[in-house]
Write an enzyme that holds these catalytic residues in place. Sequence first.
Site, PDB file in Angstrom:
ATOM      1  N   HIS A 245       0.171   2.264  -8.397  1.00 51.61           N
ATOM      2  CA  HIS A 245       1.611   2.524  -8.378  1.00 51.61           C
ATOM      3  C   HIS A 245       2.337   1.333  -7.784  1.00 51.61           C
ATOM      4  O   HIS A 245       1.849   0.713  -6.845  1.00 51.61           O
ATOM      5  CB  HIS A 245       1.939   3.787  -7.568  1.00 51.61           C
ATOM      6  CG  HIS A 245       3.279   4.347  -7.894  1.00 51.61           C
ATOM      7  ND1 HIS A 245       4.439   3.850  -7.338  1.00 51.61           N
ATOM      8  CD2 HIS A 245       3.653   5.329  -8.741  1.00 51.61           C
ATOM      9  CE1 HIS A 245       5.465   4.522  -7.827  1.00 51.61           C
ATOM     10  NE2 HIS A 245       5.022   5.421  -8.684  1.00 51.61           N
ATOM     11  N   GLU A 298       1.207  10.535 -12.934  1.00 48.88           N
ATOM     12  CA  GLU A 298       0.974  10.741 -14.365  1.00 48.88           C
ATOM     13  C   GLU A 298      -0.365  11.429 -14.603  1.00 48.88           C
ATOM     14  O   GLU A 298      -0.514  12.191 -15.563  1.00 48.88           O
ATOM     15  CB  GLU A 298       1.009   9.402 -15.086  1.00 48.88           C
ATOM     16  CG  GLU A 298       2.296   8.667 -14.820  1.00 48.88           C
ATOM     17  CD  GLU A 298       2.986   8.207 -16.067  1.00 48.88           C
ATOM     18  OE1 GLU A 298       2.315   8.105 -17.091  1.00 48.88           O
ATOM     19  OE2 GLU A 298       4.188   7.958 -16.008  1.00 48.88           O
TER      20      GLU A 298
END
Length: 362
Positions: A245, A298
């Site tokens: 991330h 996700e």
Amino acid sequence: MSDFTPGLEGVIAFETEIAEPDRAGDALRYRGVDIEDLIDSVTYGHVWGLLVDGKFGPGLPPAEPFPVPVHTGDIRVDVQSAVAMLAPYWGLGQLHDISDEQARADLARVSVTALSYVAQSARGVGLPAVPQKEIDKSSTIAERFMRRWRGNPDPRHVQAVDAYFISAAEHGMNASTFTSRVVASTGADVAACISAGIGALSGPLHGGAPSRVLHSLNEVEQADDADAYVRGVLDRGERLMGFGHRVYRAEDPRARLLRRTARQLDAPRYEAAIELERAALAALAERKPDRVLSTNVEFWSAVVLDFAEVPADMFTAMFTCARVAGWSAHILEQKRLGRIVRPSAAYIGPPPRKPETVEGWS
Ligand code: ACO
């Protein structure tokens, strides 16, 4: 003139009271409330109120029919186009000319109607709409959404969608929120702001990626060897979808919460996901020891939405439904700020010249 900062990374352009991810602290808070304390305790409708109004309630009004249905075959495109049309059809005023109360009312109207539009589109063009009195039996936004889509949804699917909507409702100054704020800063109407946010969300670097996690899970389930799958991906120099991330240097808190939801609901992909996650984290720690690479939102969104029988090609439209809450909060905050966003660029084009020196002049 300030220094050039590509992609505005790290540039603070706004002050906000809404949210900003706690990158080191492994937490995401909406107006100070940890999302961990929201999922399973309140519903997405409450979260819309918390983000926009700073308090729970009065919630969202009933959805209204869309004046002009759009059917391109891509629900995200349809909702983006249909939302943009709401301003002339409903006579929405421009933010520049209306009160904060009116802007808040317009945002609520557009938000809830965008959700109902996605649900209706997901139901399919050929199927008759679920009667409004059936939808009115539902008390929560997620249930109304699923009832409009499925008629009589499995309550566990509703729970999964509600958890997903809450976890994806807001995430600070991401690209689509920034886009919505830029449009709001010009004094445009709220439909224009939200439609712009949907466009920004559609790219694979923002909201268009989680369906690729399902592909990885399929491969792991077929081969029944997560370690070999992970080795294969990394040996080919590819990235493992659903890991890493830009902001977090710890586990993405939304991944942790959606993992919990997937376990509670006994999602069919849960075991494969745990196995893939174990293999991926071990391999990434070994190959990238200097970098914290954890599971991102996700990965577990894909597992939770798959459980709720949401097709992969609808994931971006689902993200739109969730994020409309965060956009609404930021649009209102930007309206109150009342200052147009107008950054600068460092000009690196040709020096001053005459038109006859430009190719094609005749
Ligand atoms: N798999 C393998 N290696 C990875 C991964 C991954 N998922 N993520 C990062 N790395 C490696 C990179 O190869 C790089 O290694 P290097 O320094 O040897 O070249 C290093 O870790 C740093 O990578 P960056 O790209 O600089 O990290 P950044 O923070 O810019 O990227 C991103 C974040 C785009 C999310 C990245 O981790 C990635 O591509 N992940 C896979 C795709 C994905 O899951 N996207 C959804 C993100 S969640 C969201 O946007 C809501």
